[in-house]
Design a protein around this motif. Structure first.
Motif, PDB file in Angstrom:
ATOM      1  N   SER A  30       0.857  -1.183   0.000  1.00 53.01           N
ATOM      2  CA  SER A  30       0.000   0.000   0.000  1.00 53.01           C
ATOM      3  C   SER A  30       0.893   1.233   0.000  1.00 53.01           C
ATOM      4  O   SER A  30       2.095   1.153   0.286  1.00 53.01           O
ATOM      5  CB  SER A  30      -0.913   0.011   1.221  1.00 53.01           C
ATOM      6  N   ASP A  42      -4.377   1.165  12.750  1.00 55.69           N
ATOM      7  CA  ASP A  42      -5.559   1.448  13.569  1.00 55.69           C
ATOM      8  C   ASP A  42      -5.502   0.723  14.915  1.00 55.69           C
ATOM      9  O   ASP A  42      -5.996   1.234  15.919  1.00 55.69           O
ATOM     10  CB  ASP A  42      -6.832   1.037  12.820  1.00 55.69           C
ATOM     11  N   TYR A  72      -4.094   3.933  10.505  1.00 60.80           N
ATOM     12  CA  TYR A  72      -3.812   3.497   9.129  1.00 60.80           C
ATOM     13  C   TYR A  72      -4.406   2.103   8.960  1.00 60.80           C
ATOM     14  O   TYR A  72      -4.358   1.307   9.885  1.00 60.80           O
ATOM     15  CB  TYR A  72      -2.298   3.457   8.877  1.00 60.80           C
ATOM     16  N   ASP A  73      -4.960   1.810   7.801  1.00 60.85           N
ATOM     17  CA  ASP A  73      -5.537   0.515   7.392  1.00 60.85           C
ATOM     18  C   ASP A  73      -7.032   0.610   7.146  1.00 60.85           C
ATOM     19  O   ASP A  73      -7.548  -0.004   6.237  1.00 60.85           O
ATOM     20  CB  ASP A  73      -5.316  -0.617   8.409  1.00 60.85           C
ATOM     21  N   ASN A  74      -7.748   1.339   8.002  1.00 56.32           N
ATOM     22  CA  ASN A  74      -9.216   1.332   8.027  1.00 56.32           C
ATOM     23  C   ASN A  74      -9.729  -0.074   8.283  1.00 56.32           C
ATOM     24  O   ASN A  74     -10.667  -0.547   7.664  1.00 56.32           O
ATOM     25  CB  ASN A  74      -9.827   1.882   6.724  1.00 56.32           C
ATOM     26  N   TYR A  75      -9.078  -0.739   9.242  1.00 61.30           N
ATOM     27  CA  TYR A  75      -9.599  -2.025   9.692  1.00 61.30           C
ATOM     28  C   TYR A  75      -9.237  -2.209  11.162  1.00 61.30           C
ATOM     29  O   TYR A  75      -8.067  -2.128  11.540  1.00 61.30           O
ATOM     30  CB  TYR A  75      -9.059  -3.204   8.887  1.00 61.30           C
ATOM     31  N   THR A  87      -8.429   7.673   9.494  1.00 62.98           N
ATOM     32  CA  THR A  87      -7.424   6.710   9.052  1.00 62.98           C
ATOM     33  C   THR A  87      -7.175   6.818   7.550  1.00 62.98           C
ATOM     34  O   THR A  87      -7.792   7.631   6.859  1.00 62.98           O
ATOM     35  CB  THR A  87      -7.902   5.281   9.425  1.00 62.98           C
ATOM     36  N   TYR A  88      -6.265   5.998   7.057  1.00 65.73           N
ATOM     37  CA  TYR A  88      -5.994   5.893   5.618  1.00 65.73           C
ATOM     38  C   TYR A  88      -6.339   4.475   5.204  1.00 65.73           C
ATOM     39  O   TYR A  88      -5.743   3.513   5.679  1.00 65.73           O
ATOM     40  CB  TYR A  88      -4.522   6.193   5.327  1.00 65.73           C
ATOM     41  N   GLU A  89      -7.330   4.339   4.348  1.00 69.42           N
ATOM     42  CA  GLU A  89      -7.834   3.026   3.968  1.00 69.42           C
ATOM     43  C   GLU A  89      -6.939   2.326   2.959  1.00 69.42           C
ATOM     44  O   GLU A  89      -6.588   2.887   1.927  1.00 69.42           O
ATOM     45  CB  GLU A  89      -9.240   3.161   3.379  1.00 69.42           C
ATOM     46  N   ASP A 149      -6.465  -0.339   0.104  1.00 68.41           N
ATOM     47  CA  ASP A 149      -7.311  -0.952  -0.918  1.00 68.41           C
ATOM     48  C   ASP A 149      -6.945  -2.437  -1.033  1.00 68.41           C
ATOM     49  O   ASP A 149      -6.170  -2.847  -1.895  1.00 68.41           O
ATOM     50  CB  ASP A 149      -7.117  -0.234  -2.251  1.00 68.41           C
ATOM     51  N   GLY A 191      -4.456   4.259  -1.582  1.00 69.19           N
ATOM     52  CA  GLY A 191      -5.670   4.119  -0.781  1.00 69.19           C
ATOM     53  C   GLY A 191      -6.373   5.468  -0.719  1.00 69.19           C
ATOM     54  O   GLY A 191      -6.248   6.279  -1.623  1.00 69.19           O
ATOM     55  N   ILE A 206      -9.933   8.444   5.295  1.00 69.35           N
ATOM     56  CA  ILE A 206     -11.274   8.334   5.854  1.00 69.35           C
ATOM     57  C   ILE A 206     -11.313   9.221   7.102  1.00 69.35           C
ATOM     58  O   ILE A 206     -10.644   8.931   8.101  1.00 69.35           O
ATOM     59  CB  ILE A 206     -11.623   6.883   6.251  1.00 69.35           C
TER      60      ILE A 206
END
Length: 341
Positions: free
Chosen positions: A167, A255, A281-284, A296-298, A300, A330, A333
């Motif tokens: 990413s 995250d 970071y991740d969006n998870y 966060t930074y999603e 992909d 990515g 968010i």
């Protein structure tokens, strides 16, 4: 008989155009159900076979067994980002007619430099390596003459000639840090062991780039270690060491790290975002792990998996492909963990 039947033949008998017949047989809109049934029935009666169906029958399909290696330290009960990534690989591989096997490597296997079982037993046509392993283990893998192609996912290593899909950690962290500056913050810290993984290193460097562009003295950077240097396992909130003087905002390498920091700050009597702003970071994140919605930074995942499967399958088949490091962008968010000051 079937080979001589054309769309025009069916169209003529039904009193419609060839376009209408094509739409009816392919399930497209623009044809009444009554006419569609009439066309399909006549096509079956005449023995018509669609060209696409013929091609599918004529082209042989080849399935592959793809092993996915991951170190056990990335499968903490709350650190499920990699397991989610593997699920995406597994479902995408099945759609391509291939199958995956998840092999978890523990410390003993890594330190003893043992080949993965899927490779030892010739059960893998290709191997995807997720996350960071020791340099000795990677060197052992690529030096063993087993002719199995390896591809990195979510990490890379400039020492070895291995393709990778990652990413955009550098610019993702850079954008997040810029956002904190836009929200009025001047003192911004970083949470993460800088050399813990290549991704964390890239995120730290993106953070530093933003600091430098905003005239900050990087000698005064506040860094909070988020994991054990020895095991690579992330600390719980009770083990996290906070500096005596805290900045007003933090860029966290993921995250999960952000959630641990938020919990620690709350334990100290602070509130996020009223007292401190935090980005991840991740969006998870494991559901219910954090009571604050984290900006966060999603990553992909779908695009990363698409690229890594394309590379590994082309390498297995000996087909040309774009080698090297493949960076997948990515998106930011914005949620509720940042306050404007």
């Amino acid at each position: 008989m079937a080979k001589s039947v054309k769309l025009a033949d069916i169209a003529k008998q039904c009193g419609v155009s060839s376009v209408t017949v094509s739409k009816a047989l392919s399930g497209q809109k623009g044809v009444s159900e009554e006419m569609r049934e009439k066309i399909v029935s006549l096509a079956d009666e005449l023995g018509y076979k669609q060209p696409s169906a013929k091609r599918v029958q004529e082209i042989p399909t080849k399935s592959y067994n793809i092993a996915v290696l991951i170190h056990e330290k990335y499968l903490d009960k709350y650190d499920s980002f990699y397991f989610r990534l593997y699920q995406t690989i597994a479902s995408s591989a099945v759609a391509k007619g291939s199958f995956t096997t998840l092999e978890i490597v523990n410390d003993m296997v890594e330190k003893s430099l043992s080949l993965p079982l899927t490779v030892q037993e010739n059960k893998a046509d290709g191997v995807i390596i997720m996350g960071k392993f020791s340099t000795e283990y990677i060197d052992m893998l690529i030096s063993t003459p087993n002719h199995v192609p390896y591809v990195y996912l979510d990490t890379c290593d400039a020492r070895v000639d291995m393709d990778s899909v990652i990413s955009d950690s550098f610019y993702g962290s850079y954008y997040l840090t810029n956002y904190l500056f836009e929200m009025g913050h001047k003192k911004i810290g970083f949470m993460g062991n800088i050399m813990g993984t290549s991704s964390i290193t890239d995120r730290y460097l993106g953070y530093v780039k933003s600091l430098m562009e905003h005239g900050q003295d990087i000698k005064d950077i506040c860094i909070i270690d988020d994991r054990s240097e020895e095991t690579g396992i992330m600390y719980g909130s009770d083990k996290l060491k906070l500096p005596k003087v805290l900045p007003t905002a933090f860029v966290c390498n993921c995250d999960l790290a952000a959630s641990v920091l938020i919990k620690r700050l709350e334990d100290e009597g602070y509130n996020v975002p009223d007292d401190f702003s935090v980005v991840g970071y991740d969006n998870y994140l494991f559901p219910g792990l954090c009571d604050v919605e984290i900006t966060t930074y999603e990553v992909d995942m779908v695009e990363m998996v698409k690229k890594v499967l394309d590379i590994i399958i082309k390498r297995i088949e000996g087909k040309p492909y774009k080698s090297g490091i493949n960076i997948v962008e990515g998106k930011m968010i914005v949620r509720n963990s940042v306050k404007k000051i």
